[in-house]
Design a protein around this motif. Structure first.
Motif, PDB file in Angstrom:
ATOM      1  N   GLY A 180       0.788  -1.229   0.000  1.00  0.00           N
ATOM      2  CA  GLY A 180       0.000   0.000   0.000  1.00  0.00           C
ATOM      3  C   GLY A 180       0.817   1.274   0.000  1.00  0.00           C
ATOM      4  N   LEU A 181       2.153   1.162   0.003  1.00  0.00           N
ATOM      5  CA  LEU A 181       3.011   2.347  -0.012  1.00  0.00           C
ATOM      6  C   LEU A 181       3.430   2.670  -1.445  1.00  0.00           C
ATOM      7  N   ARG A 182       3.592   3.942  -1.726  1.00  0.00           N
ATOM      8  CA  ARG A 182       4.062   4.370  -3.041  1.00  0.00           C
ATOM      9  C   ARG A 182       5.302   5.244  -2.869  1.00  0.00           C
ATOM     10  N   TRP A 183       5.971   5.528  -3.981  1.00  0.00           N
ATOM     11  CA  TRP A 183       7.187   6.337  -3.947  1.00  0.00           C
ATOM     12  C   TRP A 183       6.841   7.825  -4.032  1.00  0.00           C
ATOM     13  N   TRP A 184       7.535   8.639  -3.206  1.00  0.00           N
ATOM     14  CA  TRP A 184       7.414  10.097  -3.254  1.00  0.00           C
ATOM     15  C   TRP A 184       8.816  10.680  -3.418  1.00  0.00           C
ATOM     16  N   LYS A 185       9.003  11.463  -4.463  1.00  0.00           N
ATOM     17  CA  LYS A 185      10.322  12.013  -4.794  1.00  0.00           C
ATOM     18  C   LYS A 185      10.519  13.374  -4.134  1.00  0.00           C
ATOM     19  N   GLY A 186      11.727  13.585  -3.567  1.00  0.00           N
ATOM     20  CA  GLY A 186      11.970  14.873  -2.930  1.00  0.00           C
ATOM     21  C   GLY A 186      13.441  15.172  -2.730  1.00  0.00           C
ATOM     22  N   ASN A 187      13.708  16.392  -2.263  1.00  0.00           N
ATOM     23  CA  ASN A 187      15.069  16.851  -1.982  1.00  0.00           C
ATOM     24  C   ASN A 187      15.096  17.486  -0.595  1.00  0.00           C
TER      25      ASN A 187
END
Length: 427
Positions: free
Chosen positions: A125-132
């Motif tokens: 149920g987890l997804r990827w979140w892109k960040g800096n």
């Protein structure tokens, strides 16, 4: 215990041989009786054939490879067979069957428990979140205003951004109008201190207000005090660019406490990610800490300062390094918690579709982009490369003697991604 296990394993073989001898001697006696009574030639031939078969079977039982000679009769016995091909007396079997079942079950459980296993987490149920997590604006030494900086990241597919100006708290609440369901700002600050002209920079993520940078009479104390300052307000610290001006390395970081995050790639041109001379690369520092038992996760950042003018190697431009965190929601608290649990990967350009950790294996799945080719290296204690595969998918099976395994993906253009270390359960 060793003698008991040996007895359990060897007893079936001994019983097998004794049973064969008993049968063979019985048939030998029968053959002699028939010969004395002048039995027909046909019956004598049958007995001789049977005797030959018994002798061959006995020799095969004795000469059979050790595991097979044990397991074949033992499995027949424990599965409830009434007799072996050359069976001992049934009274002995009936008495010994239950104790042997218990001993074998205990031995099997012990062997299974001794097999090394990875620590695993439920990521369904987890997804990827892109960040800096490391960016500068005109509030410190950047060349662009906070709102324009945030807009750049939002328009380039990022889901979250930490504005981490030097000793300045850029309040994200002032820029909520830039946020939506796919992009948020997270508060931060780069606590910027020094020890004898050597820089000590520690980022504080998700902090409530400005924090004062700390100094101590020792290098170790200076780093530790800044980490403690961030922890005291329930923020998340990460140690920045150890090789910037060759400030410090694993020899100090080994004794720093209460941090989980270390920059293993920084896009600033003066950070020396690859080390040089007798100085370790950031990856070597990371592996040294991991091998010594530190639970550290590696992050990639761009440390952007220059959004205007030329994008060049000599300038600190955005987009050179980022992380992708697994989480259910785009929420600062959940993102920070999962970041410190290692549920993310770091990258300079490579995108991963999945990282699957099972009890005995790690699988890495790379997203194919253009005509790039990929090499996936699995790395363990001491920075040793354990396995190298080519393509967009690779699996590593855990072997004894390891305390952690991580992976590094390199594409044909030089871009990389780092899968976080997966630790082996302590036995």
């Amino acid at each position: 215990m060793t003698k008991l296990v040996f007895l359990v394993l060897c007893l079936p073989r001994l019983m097998l041989c004794l049973g064969a001898v008993r049968r063979w001697r019985g048939d030998e006696s029968l053959r002699s009786h028939h010969e004395l009574n002048s039995a027909p030639h046909l019956e004598r031939d049958q007995n001789r054939t049977k005797q030959s078969e018994m002798q061959s079977a006995l020799q095969a039982a004795v000469k059979r490879p050790f595991p097979e000679s044990i397991l074949s009769p033992l499995c027949i016995f424990l599965c409830g067979a009434r007799e072996f091909p050359f069976a001992p007396p049934l009274r002995i079997l009936s008495v010994m069957k239950r104790p042997m079942q218990i001993l074998l079950a205990a031995l099997s459980a012990s062997l299974m428990h001794a097999q090394p296993q990875f620590e695993t987490a439920d990521v369904s149920g987890l997804r990827w979140w892109k960040g800096n997590t490391h960016t500068h604006t005109t509030n410190s030494d950047g060349d662009t205003s906070p709102d324009t900086v945030a807009t750049w990241y939002r328009e380039h597919g990022y889901n979250f951004l930490v504005l981490s100006d030097h000793n300045f708290f850029t309040d994200p609440s002032q820029y909520r109008y830039l946020e939506d369901s796919s992009f948020i700002l997270i508060s931060g600050e780069e606590l910027t201190s020094s020890f004898r002209s050597k820089p000590v920079h520690v980022n504080g993520l998700n902090i409530p207000h400005i924090l004062r940078p700390q100094k101590d009479i020792t290098f170790l104390g200076t780093i530790q005090m800044n980490i403690d300052t961030i922890r005291n307000v329930r923020g998340v610290p990460h140690v920045n660019h150890p090789n910037f001006r060759w400030a410090f390395d694993h020899r100090i970081l080994l004794y720093v406490q209460d941090y989980r995050l270390l920059e293993i790639f920084n896009g600033h041109p003066q950070v020396h990610n690859l080390g040089g001379g007798d100085r370790y690369s950031l990856e070597q520092i990371w592996d040294t800490l991991l091998t010594k038992g530190k639970r550290i996760y590696g992050i990639a950042v761009d440390d952007a300062h220059h959004f205007k003018g030329e994008f060049a190697r000599s300038r600190s431009n955005p987009g050179r390094g980022w992380i992708c965190i697994r989480a259910r929601r785009l929420d600062p608290q959940e993102l920070m918690q999962n970041l410190e649990e290692g549920l993310f990967y770091a990258s300079t350009s490579v995108t991963l579709d999945d990282v699957v950790v099972r009890a005995r294996s790690i699988e890495v799945v790379v997203r194919q982009e253009g005509d790039f080719r990929y090499k996936i290296a699995f790395i363990g204690d001491g920075g040793t490369v354990l396995q190298t595969s080519h393509g967009t998918r690779a699996t590593f099976t855990l072997r004894p003697g390891l305390t952690y395994v991580r992976a590094r993906v390199t594409d044909s253009g030089g871009g990389q991604a780092w899968v976080q270390p997966v630790f082996v359960k302590r036995q």
